[in-house]
Design a protein around this motif. Structure first.
Motif, PDB file in Angstrom:
ATOM      1  N   MET A 257       0.826  -1.189   0.000  1.00  0.00           N
ATOM      2  CA  MET A 257       0.000   0.000   0.000  1.00  0.00           C
ATOM      3  C   MET A 257       0.874   1.257   0.000  1.00  0.00           C
ATOM      4  O   MET A 257       0.589   2.193  -0.727  1.00  0.00           O
ATOM      5  CB  MET A 257      -0.911  -0.048   1.223  1.00  0.00           C
ATOM      6  CG  MET A 257      -1.835   1.106   1.336  1.00  0.00           C
ATOM      7  SD  MET A 257      -3.089   1.010   0.084  1.00  0.00           S
ATOM      8  CE  MET A 257      -4.074   2.380   0.519  1.00  0.00           C
ATOM      9  N   LEU A 258       1.911   1.236   0.820  1.00  0.00           N
ATOM     10  CA  LEU A 258       2.790   2.405   0.860  1.00  0.00           C
ATOM     11  C   LEU A 258       3.569   2.569  -0.444  1.00  0.00           C
ATOM     12  O   LEU A 258       3.860   3.696  -0.852  1.00  0.00           O
ATOM     13  CB  LEU A 258       3.756   2.299   2.037  1.00  0.00           C
ATOM     14  CG  LEU A 258       3.140   2.547   3.406  1.00  0.00           C
ATOM     15  CD1 LEU A 258       4.136   2.206   4.510  1.00  0.00           C
ATOM     16  CD2 LEU A 258       2.686   3.970   3.550  1.00  0.00           C
ATOM     17  N   ALA A 259       3.878   1.462  -1.112  1.00  0.00           N
ATOM     18  CA  ALA A 259       4.576   1.551  -2.395  1.00  0.00           C
ATOM     19  C   ALA A 259       3.676   2.184  -3.450  1.00  0.00           C
ATOM     20  O   ALA A 259       4.149   2.953  -4.294  1.00  0.00           O
ATOM     21  CB  ALA A 259       5.028   0.168  -2.844  1.00  0.00           C
ATOM     22  N   ILE A 260       2.379   1.879  -3.412  1.00  0.00           N
ATOM     23  CA  ILE A 260       1.443   2.476  -4.366  1.00  0.00           C
ATOM     24  C   ILE A 260       1.325   3.975  -4.104  1.00  0.00           C
ATOM     25  O   ILE A 260       1.312   4.783  -5.046  1.00  0.00           O
ATOM     26  CB  ILE A 260       0.073   1.780  -4.267  1.00  0.00           C
ATOM     27  CG1 ILE A 260       0.193   0.331  -4.727  1.00  0.00           C
ATOM     28  CG2 ILE A 260      -0.976   2.524  -5.088  1.00  0.00           C
ATOM     29  CD1 ILE A 260      -1.033  -0.495  -4.475  1.00  0.00           C
ATOM     30  N   ILE A 261       1.256   4.357  -2.831  1.00  0.00           N
ATOM     31  CA  ILE A 261       1.198   5.785  -2.490  1.00  0.00           C
ATOM     32  C   ILE A 261       2.464   6.492  -2.964  1.00  0.00           C
ATOM     33  O   ILE A 261       2.411   7.601  -3.512  1.00  0.00           O
ATOM     34  CB  ILE A 261       0.982   5.966  -0.976  1.00  0.00           C
ATOM     35  CG1 ILE A 261      -0.384   5.436  -0.567  1.00  0.00           C
ATOM     36  CG2 ILE A 261       1.137   7.431  -0.573  1.00  0.00           C
ATOM     37  CD1 ILE A 261      -0.597   5.362   0.927  1.00  0.00           C
TER      38      ILE A 261
ATOM     39  N   ALA B 108      10.749  -1.344   4.666  1.00  0.00           N
ATOM     40  CA  ALA B 108      11.040  -1.681   6.060  1.00  0.00           C
ATOM     41  C   ALA B 108       9.973  -2.579   6.663  1.00  0.00           C
ATOM     42  O   ALA B 108      10.143  -3.094   7.753  1.00  0.00           O
ATOM     43  CB  ALA B 108      11.172  -0.403   6.886  1.00  0.00           C
ATOM     44  N   GLY B 109       8.864  -2.752   5.964  1.00  0.00           N
ATOM     45  CA  GLY B 109       7.821  -3.643   6.455  1.00  0.00           C
ATOM     46  C   GLY B 109       6.713  -2.954   7.223  1.00  0.00           C
ATOM     47  O   GLY B 109       5.848  -3.618   7.791  1.00  0.00           O
ATOM     48  N   VAL B 110       6.710  -1.650   7.253  1.00  0.00           N
ATOM     49  CA  VAL B 110       5.659  -0.912   7.952  1.00  0.00           C
ATOM     50  C   VAL B 110       4.383  -0.996   7.121  1.00  0.00           C
ATOM     51  O   VAL B 110       4.408  -0.830   5.913  1.00  0.00           O
ATOM     52  CB  VAL B 110       6.065   0.558   8.155  1.00  0.00           C
ATOM     53  CG1 VAL B 110       4.941   1.369   8.754  1.00  0.00           C
ATOM     54  CG2 VAL B 110       7.304   0.632   9.010  1.00  0.00           C
ATOM     55  N   GLY B 111       3.277  -1.294   7.770  1.00  0.00           N
ATOM     56  CA  GLY B 111       2.003  -1.363   7.085  1.00  0.00           C
ATOM     57  C   GLY B 111       1.726  -2.699   6.443  1.00  0.00           C
ATOM     58  O   GLY B 111       0.745  -2.850   5.737  1.00  0.00           O
ATOM     59  N   ALA B 112       2.590  -3.688   6.677  1.00  0.00           N
ATOM     60  CA  ALA B 112       2.353  -5.013   6.116  1.00  0.00           C
ATOM     61  C   ALA B 112       1.222  -5.691   6.873  1.00  0.00           C
ATOM     62  O   ALA B 112       1.047  -5.491   8.071  1.00  0.00           O
ATOM     63  CB  ALA B 112       3.627  -5.850   6.202  1.00  0.00           C
ATOM     64  N   ARG B 113       0.454  -6.487   6.167  1.00  0.00           N
ATOM     65  CA  ARG B 113      -0.647  -7.207   6.793  1.00  0.00           C
ATOM     66  C   ARG B 113      -0.105  -8.295   7.709  1.00  0.00           C
ATOM     67  O   ARG B 113       0.882  -8.942   7.404  1.00  0.00           O
ATOM     68  CB  ARG B 113      -1.520  -7.858   5.742  1.00  0.00           C
ATOM     69  CG  ARG B 113      -2.297  -6.882   4.938  1.00  0.00           C
ATOM     70  CD  ARG B 113      -3.247  -7.627   4.055  1.00  0.00           C
ATOM     71  NE  ARG B 113      -3.265  -6.973   2.755  1.00  0.00           N
ATOM     72  CZ  ARG B 113      -3.813  -7.470   1.692  1.00  0.00           C
ATOM     73  NH1 ARG B 113      -4.372  -8.649   1.730  1.00  0.00           N
ATOM     74  NH2 ARG B 113      -3.810  -6.818   0.571  1.00  0.00           N
ATOM     75  N   ALA B 114      -0.787  -8.484   8.820  1.00  0.00           N
ATOM     76  CA  ALA B 114      -0.420  -9.566   9.724  1.00  0.00           C
ATOM     77  C   ALA B 114      -0.896 -10.877   9.119  1.00  0.00           C
ATOM     78  O   ALA B 114      -2.063 -11.024   8.757  1.00  0.00           O
ATOM     79  CB  ALA B 114      -1.039  -9.347  11.094  1.00  0.00           C
ATOM     80  N   ARG B 115      -0.013 -11.835   9.009  1.00  0.00           N
ATOM     81  CA  ARG B 115      -0.376 -13.121   8.425  1.00  0.00           C
ATOM     82  C   ARG B 115      -0.628 -14.117   9.545  1.00  0.00           C
ATOM     83  O   ARG B 115       0.280 -14.489  10.272  1.00  0.00           O
ATOM     84  CB  ARG B 115       0.737 -13.608   7.517  1.00  0.00           C
ATOM     85  CG  ARG B 115       0.985 -12.633   6.390  1.00  0.00           C
ATOM     86  CD  ARG B 115       2.058 -13.107   5.466  1.00  0.00           C
ATOM     87  NE  ARG B 115       2.497 -12.023   4.634  1.00  0.00           N
ATOM     88  CZ  ARG B 115       2.184 -11.908   3.368  1.00  0.00           C
ATOM     89  NH1 ARG B 115       1.446 -12.806   2.793  1.00  0.00           N
ATOM     90  NH2 ARG B 115       2.611 -10.894   2.669  1.00  0.00           N
ATOM     91  N   THR B 116      -1.865 -14.506   9.662  1.00  0.00           N
ATOM     92  CA  THR B 116      -2.229 -15.459  10.695  1.00  0.00           C
ATOM     93  C   THR B 116      -2.543 -16.796  10.056  1.00  0.00           C
ATOM     94  O   THR B 116      -2.828 -16.886   8.863  1.00  0.00           O
ATOM     95  CB  THR B 116      -3.452 -14.971  11.494  1.00  0.00           C
ATOM     96  OG1 THR B 116      -4.536 -14.798  10.591  1.00  0.00           O
ATOM     97  CG2 THR B 116      -3.151 -13.646  12.188  1.00  0.00           C
ATOM     98  N   GLY B 117      -2.558 -17.836  10.840  1.00  0.00           N
ATOM     99  CA  GLY B 117      -2.818 -19.171  10.333  1.00  0.00           C
ATOM    100  C   GLY B 117      -4.287 -19.511  10.288  1.00  0.00           C
ATOM    101  O   GLY B 117      -4.641 -20.686  10.277  1.00  0.00           O
ATOM    102  N   GLY B 118      -5.166 -18.541  10.261  1.00  0.00           N
ATOM    103  CA  GLY B 118      -6.591 -18.794  10.290  1.00  0.00           C
ATOM    104  C   GLY B 118      -7.208 -19.104   8.945  1.00  0.00           C
ATOM    105  O   GLY B 118      -8.400 -19.347   8.850  1.00  0.00           O
ATOM    106  N   GLY B 119      -6.408 -19.131   7.892  1.00  0.00           N
ATOM    107  CA  GLY B 119      -6.950 -19.379   6.560  1.00  0.00           C
ATOM    108  C   GLY B 119      -7.178 -20.850   6.284  1.00  0.00           C
ATOM    109  O   GLY B 119      -6.743 -21.740   7.012  1.00  0.00           O
TER     110      GLY B 119
END
Length: 63
Positions: free
Chosen positions: A1-5, A45-56
């Motif tokens: 998202m930040l890369a698109i901005i 740097a990884g700011v704003g990355a989605r949290a990846r959980t094992g709930g899928g």
């Protein structure tokens, strides 16, 4: 998202530079480029990355 901005900010700075437009003393093309670089650096740097959980859903959960 930040890369698109960041990409949008770079495009806006390019358009302002090509048109020789002036948005005032504080907002210039170099200010927008700096904001774009900040967004890209935060993205890398990884700011704003989605949290990846094992709930899928996965194939292993069906066994």
């Amino acid at each position: 998202m930040l890369a698109i901005i960041g990409a949008v900010l770079f495009g806006l700075a390019l358009i302002l530079d090509l048109a020789d437009a002036n948005l005032g003393d504080t907002v210039t093309a170099s200010t927008i480029v700096t904001a774009g670089l900040l967004c890209v650096a935060l993205h890398l740097a990884g700011v704003g990355a989605r949290a990846r959980t094992g709930g899928g859903w996965s194939l292993r959960s069906r066994r």
